[in-house]
Design a protein around this motif. Structure first.
Motif, PDB file in Angstrom:
ATOM      1  N   MET A   1       0.844  -1.209   0.000  1.00  0.00           N
ATOM      2  CA  MET A   1       0.000   0.000   0.000  1.00  0.00           C
ATOM      3  C   MET A   1       0.875   1.255   0.000  1.00  0.00           C
ATOM      4  O   MET A   1       1.975   1.261   0.540  1.00  0.00           O
ATOM      5  CB  MET A   1      -0.905   0.001   1.234  1.00  0.00           C
ATOM      6  N   GLN A   2       0.340   2.311  -0.570  1.00  0.00           N
ATOM      7  CA  GLN A   2       1.092   3.555  -0.645  1.00  0.00           C
ATOM      8  C   GLN A   2       0.994   4.316   0.668  1.00  0.00           C
ATOM      9  O   GLN A   2      -0.070   4.508   1.218  1.00  0.00           O
ATOM     10  CB  GLN A   2       0.562   4.414  -1.794  1.00  0.00           C
ATOM     11  N   THR A   3       2.140   4.739   1.175  1.00  0.00           N
ATOM     12  CA  THR A   3       2.170   5.496   2.409  1.00  0.00           C
ATOM     13  C   THR A   3       1.990   6.981   2.110  1.00  0.00           C
ATOM     14  O   THR A   3       2.361   7.451   1.034  1.00  0.00           O
ATOM     15  CB  THR A   3       3.504   5.274   3.147  1.00  0.00           C
ATOM     16  N   PRO A   4       1.411   7.746   3.063  1.00  0.00           N
ATOM     17  CA  PRO A   4       1.213   9.178   2.846  1.00  0.00           C
ATOM     18  C   PRO A   4       2.537   9.880   2.530  1.00  0.00           C
ATOM     19  O   PRO A   4       3.549   9.630   3.177  1.00  0.00           O
ATOM     20  CB  PRO A   4       0.628   9.651   4.176  1.00  0.00           C
ATOM     21  N   GLY A   5       2.520  10.747   1.533  1.00  0.00           N
ATOM     22  CA  GLY A   5       3.718  11.485   1.164  1.00  0.00           C
ATOM     23  C   GLY A   5       4.640  10.746   0.219  1.00  0.00           C
ATOM     24  O   GLY A   5       5.624  11.326  -0.258  1.00  0.00           O
ATOM     25  N   SER A   6       4.375   9.489  -0.081  1.00  0.00           N
ATOM     26  CA  SER A   6       5.228   8.733  -0.992  1.00  0.00           C
ATOM     27  C   SER A   6       4.932   9.154  -2.429  1.00  0.00           C
ATOM     28  O   SER A   6       3.831   9.595  -2.750  1.00  0.00           O
ATOM     29  CB  SER A   6       4.996   7.232  -0.825  1.00  0.00           C
ATOM     30  N   PRO A   7       5.922   9.048  -3.326  1.00  0.00           N
ATOM     31  CA  PRO A   7       5.687   9.461  -4.711  1.00  0.00           C
ATOM     32  C   PRO A   7       4.694   8.554  -5.412  1.00  0.00           C
ATOM     33  O   PRO A   7       4.511   7.391  -5.042  1.00  0.00           O
ATOM     34  CB  PRO A   7       7.081   9.355  -5.340  1.00  0.00           C
ATOM     35  N   ALA A   8       4.051   9.090  -6.432  1.00  0.00           N
ATOM     36  CA  ALA A   8       3.150   8.270  -7.240  1.00  0.00           C
ATOM     37  C   ALA A   8       3.932   7.223  -8.016  1.00  0.00           C
ATOM     38  O   ALA A   8       3.456   6.104  -8.235  1.00  0.00           O
ATOM     39  CB  ALA A   8       2.358   9.152  -8.196  1.00  0.00           C
ATOM     40  N   VAL A   9       5.146   7.596  -8.451  1.00  0.00           N
ATOM     41  CA  VAL A   9       6.016   6.685  -9.189  1.00  0.00           C
ATOM     42  C   VAL A   9       7.408   6.744  -8.594  1.00  0.00           C
ATOM     43  O   VAL A   9       7.945   7.835  -8.366  1.00  0.00           O
ATOM     44  CB  VAL A   9       6.088   7.064 -10.685  1.00  0.00           C
ATOM     45  N   ARG A  10       7.970   5.566  -8.338  1.00  0.00           N
ATOM     46  CA  ARG A  10       9.346   5.484  -7.859  1.00  0.00           C
ATOM     47  C   ARG A  10      10.039   4.356  -8.631  1.00  0.00           C
ATOM     48  O   ARG A  10       9.580   3.210  -8.612  1.00  0.00           O
ATOM     49  CB  ARG A  10       9.406   5.201  -6.356  1.00  0.00           C
ATOM     50  N   VAL A  11      11.131   4.705  -9.311  1.00  0.00           N
ATOM     51  CA  VAL A  11      11.886   3.741 -10.112  1.00  0.00           C
ATOM     52  C   VAL A  11      13.353   3.846  -9.728  1.00  0.00           C
ATOM     53  O   VAL A  11      13.904   4.942  -9.666  1.00  0.00           O
ATOM     54  CB  VAL A  11      11.718   4.036 -11.622  1.00  0.00           C
ATOM     55  N   ARG A  12      13.968   2.700  -9.499  1.00  0.00           N
ATOM     56  CA  ARG A  12      15.388   2.656  -9.163  1.00  0.00           C
ATOM     57  C   ARG A  12      16.070   1.528  -9.947  1.00  0.00           C
ATOM     58  O   ARG A  12      15.662   0.374  -9.886  1.00  0.00           O
ATOM     59  CB  ARG A  12      15.606   2.423  -7.656  1.00  0.00           C
ATOM     60  N   GLY A  13      17.098   1.914 -10.709  1.00  0.00           N
ATOM     61  CA  GLY A  13      17.915   0.927 -11.404  1.00  0.00           C
ATOM     62  C   GLY A  13      17.166   0.106 -12.444  1.00  0.00           C
ATOM     63  O   GLY A  13      17.487  -1.068 -12.663  1.00  0.00           O
ATOM     64  N   LEU A  14      16.211   0.711 -13.138  1.00  0.00           N
ATOM     65  CA  LEU A  14      15.390  -0.032 -14.094  1.00  0.00           C
ATOM     66  C   LEU A  14      16.220  -0.437 -15.308  1.00  0.00           C
ATOM     67  O   LEU A  14      16.904   0.383 -15.921  1.00  0.00           O
ATOM     68  CB  LEU A  14      14.205   0.829 -14.546  1.00  0.00           C
ATOM     69  N   ARG A  15      16.103  -1.722 -15.671  1.00  0.00           N
ATOM     70  CA  ARG A  15      16.798  -2.246 -16.843  1.00  0.00           C
ATOM     71  C   ARG A  15      15.866  -3.134 -17.671  1.00  0.00           C
ATOM     72  O   ARG A  15      15.094  -3.913 -17.121  1.00  0.00           O
ATOM     73  CB  ARG A  15      18.033  -3.064 -16.453  1.00  0.00           C
ATOM     74  N   LYS A  16      15.974  -2.970 -18.978  1.00  0.00           N
ATOM     75  CA  LYS A  16      15.266  -3.833 -19.910  1.00  0.00           C
ATOM     76  C   LYS A  16      16.184  -4.102 -21.099  1.00  0.00           C
ATOM     77  O   LYS A  16      16.664  -3.168 -21.740  1.00  0.00           O
ATOM     78  CB  LYS A  16      13.957  -3.185 -20.386  1.00  0.00           C
ATOM     79  N   ARG A  17      16.421  -5.394 -21.362  1.00  0.00           N
ATOM     80  CA  ARG A  17      17.311  -5.786 -22.456  1.00  0.00           C
ATOM     81  C   ARG A  17      16.510  -6.492 -23.538  1.00  0.00           C
ATOM     82  O   ARG A  17      15.558  -7.205 -23.257  1.00  0.00           O
ATOM     83  CB  ARG A  17      18.407  -6.715 -21.940  1.00  0.00           C
ATOM     84  N   TYR A  18      16.974  -6.318 -24.775  1.00  0.00           N
ATOM     85  CA  TYR A  18      16.400  -7.042 -25.896  1.00  0.00           C
ATOM     86  C   TYR A  18      17.520  -7.776 -26.627  1.00  0.00           C
ATOM     87  O   TYR A  18      18.679  -7.370 -26.576  1.00  0.00           O
ATOM     88  CB  TYR A  18      15.694  -6.093 -26.864  1.00  0.00           C
ATOM     89  N   GLY A  19      17.157  -8.844 -27.308  1.00  0.00           N
ATOM     90  CA  GLY A  19      18.146  -9.609 -28.053  1.00  0.00           C
ATOM     91  C   GLY A  19      18.299 -11.007 -27.488  1.00  0.00           C
ATOM     92  O   GLY A  19      17.488 -11.483 -26.695  1.00  0.00           O
ATOM     93  N   ASN A  20      19.381 -11.679 -27.880  1.00  0.00           N
ATOM     94  CA  ASN A  20      19.665 -13.024 -27.400  1.00  0.00           C
ATOM     95  C   ASN A  20      21.168 -13.257 -27.376  1.00  0.00           C
ATOM     96  O   ASN A  20      21.948 -12.416 -27.847  1.00  0.00           O
ATOM     97  CB  ASN A  20      18.968 -14.079 -28.283  1.00  0.00           C
TER      98      ASN A  20
END
Length: 300
Positions: A1-20
């Motif tokens: 659950m979202q706590t009061p004052g927390s951001p709507a979106v929080r992202v840390r160290g996001l990675r997405k790779r494509y290929g093989n």
């Protein structure tokens, strides 16, 4: 659950790779960090292939990630359920929906999925489609279809709205009306994450701009301070024997006075101009592209 004052979106160290392993892997998103406060409008800018759409699709729960922490409205999108999805609105870059339904039928049917939907007729009016309410979707123009996409994205009264190139196909008047709509949504407390190629749109709407290049954030801040204080330092430009000269300075008047004094008896300086870099100039410098003037020459 979202706590009061927390951001709507929080992202840390996001990675997405494509290929093989055979052809090799490419990072579409390479360790990206992002925060969006509640009630904030954030515009994500970047060239094609920068990782903007991939990032947004991960936040929307439509694409999985390879690594990193993602929290949207207090939940991980890849594990969130139907109740969470009812709290977000999505306007994709292309809908491709050529339904036989009329505009009014489509908006009403979409509204039925949400527990606290807006009045469909008011939403249709807000996006400027009242005259097309009885028209079938397959008969809409590209700009009208885009307005319908926006209507479907906001009819559920989302807490968080994702807008991916929302005004593509809009005429200038429709774009201005849409900007008013977005500003009104923010006033109602809606958090908005916007991707756009229109720099004037980002400058008009966004509280904060984030520039993404090669899957990473390279700069962020309010539109008028993006790039730091030196990025908006005035530029004096002039022609010198067929060569375009420029000087970036905090004292443009002094530079102009020096040029006039050196110009001779008539005091004329060919091609003299003084300008302050725009958001577009700063953006292009951040992504490594040069701004050009109407003659196709590199601008100051």
């Amino acid at each position: 659950m979202q706590t009061p004052g927390s951001p709507a979106v929080r992202v840390r160290g996001l990675r997405k790779r494509y290929g093989n392993s055979r052809a090799g892997f490419k990072d579409a998103v390479a360790g990206l960090d992002l925060d969006v406060a509640r009630g904030e409008i954030v515009a994500v800018l970047g060239p094609n292939g920068a990782g903007k759409t991939t990032t947004v699709e991960i936040l929307e729960g439509f694409r999985d990630r390879d690594d990193g922490e993602v929290v949207v409205l207090g939940e991980d999108p890849r594990q969130a359920g139907r109740a969470w999805r009812a709290r977000i609105g999505v306007v994709m870059q292309e809908s491709g929906d050529m339904s036989e339904l009329t505009v009014a039928e489509k908006v009403r049917s979409t509204a039925a999925y949400y527990p606290d939907a807006r009045d469909p007729a008011e939403v249709i009016a807000a996006v400027g489609l009242t005259e097309k309410a009885r028209s079938r979707m397959r008969g809409l123009s590209g700009g009208q279809q885009r307005r319908l996409d926006v209507a479907l994205g906001i009819v559920g009264r989302p807490e968080l709205l994702f807008l991916d190139e929302p005004t593509t196909g809009f005429d200038p008047q429709a774009r201005r009306s849409f900007w008013d709509l977005v500003t009104g949504l923010r006033s109602d407390g809606t958090t908005i994450l916007l991707t756009t190629h229109y720099l004037d749109e980002a400058a008009q709407l966004a509280d904060r701009v984030i520039v993404v290049r090669d899957g990473e954030v390279v700069a962020e801040g309010p539109p008028d301070t993006l790039g730091g204080p030196g990025a908006r330092t005035p530029v004096v430009a002039w022609d010198d024997g067929g060569v375009r000269r420029t000087e970036q300075t905090d004292r443009p008047t002094a530079v102009v006075a020096r040029l006039i004094a050196a110009a001779g008896p008539d005091g004329e300086v060919p091609g003299l101009s003084v300008s302050r870099p725009t958001l577009e100039d700063v953006y292009l410098s951040l992504i490594g592209e040069a701004s050009t003037n109407d003659d196709g020459k590199e601008a100051a």
